[in-house]
Scaffold this motif. Structure first.
Motif, PDB file in Angstrom:
ATOM      1  N   THR A   3     -10.181   8.296  71.247  1.00  0.00           N
ATOM      2  CA  THR A   3      -8.793   8.240  70.292  1.00  0.00           C
ATOM      3  C   THR A   3      -9.015   6.867  69.286  1.00  0.00           C
ATOM      4  OG1 THR A   3      -7.648   8.648  72.307  1.00  0.00           O
ATOM      5  CG2 THR A   3      -6.316   7.462  70.555  1.00  0.00           C
ATOM      6  N   ALA A  27       2.009   4.365  71.950  1.00  0.00           N
ATOM      7  CA  ALA A  27       1.303   3.801  73.296  1.00  0.00           C
ATOM      8  C   ALA A  27       1.918   2.616  73.748  1.00  0.00           C
ATOM      9  CB  ALA A  27      -0.035   3.540  72.977  1.00  0.00           C
ATOM     10  N   ARG A  49      -6.570  14.339  79.722  1.00  0.00           N
ATOM     11  CA  ARG A  49      -6.249  13.420  78.699  1.00  0.00           C
ATOM     12  C   ARG A  49      -4.680  13.292  78.419  1.00  0.00           C
ATOM     13  NH1 ARG A  49     -11.213  14.242  76.495  1.00  0.00           N
ATOM     14  NH2 ARG A  49     -10.671  15.668  74.970  1.00  0.00           N
ATOM     15  N   ARG A  53      -1.806  10.603  78.770  1.00  0.00           N
ATOM     16  CA  ARG A  53      -0.752  10.052  77.861  1.00  0.00           C
ATOM     17  C   ARG A  53       0.835  10.357  78.015  1.00  0.00           C
ATOM     18  NH1 ARG A  53      -4.396  13.143  74.630  1.00  0.00           N
ATOM     19  NH2 ARG A  53      -3.018  14.640  74.593  1.00  0.00           N
TER      20      ARG A  53
END
Length: 127
Positions: A3, A27, A49, A53
């Protein structure tokens, strides 16, 4: 696939000179990833992933309120002073885990998270 770090600023701290703080709305308020975390993240499947998230979104909400929900299963890592883990379902197979610690704030009053490792229970051998 790593990322990309966006909107980063360089900070100088005694423990990590030249470390970057990432300021990203979706985030955590500010964060840093250690190289092992990035390598671990690259080994996860796209679905793993995605689940991480989604877990981070709940983590950020709780981080802002100052109280973590029980479903994140946050607890201290016994052999890593200052280290914590959070756990989530990765679908089939073992639960997902990520280890992290608090770092020096980049912005006053905003927590900073240093992501250490991500994967399954096996990461706890070297958080």
């Amino acid at each position: 696939m790593t990322t990309p770090l966006r909107n980063s600023v360089t900070v100088h701290t005694a423990d990590r000179p030249g470390a970057s703080c990432v300021l990203e709305e979706l985030a955590v308020p500010t964060y840093e990833t250690l190289p092992r975390f990035t390598a671990d993240l690259d080994r996860l499947t796209p679905e793993q992933r995605r689940r991480f998230r989604r877990t981070v979104a709940a983590f950020v909400e709780d981080l802002r309120t100052g109280s973590f929900r029980a479903g994140l299963r946050i607890k201290r890592v016994q052999r890593a002073p200052g280290g914590y883990e959070l756990t989530w379902s990765m679908g089939t197979g073992p639960a997902g885990r990520a280890t992290w610690e608090y770092g020096p704030a980049c912005r006053p009053g905003t927590p900073r998270i240093i992501w250490r490792r991500i994967g399954t229970h096996d990461i706890l051998t070297g958080p």
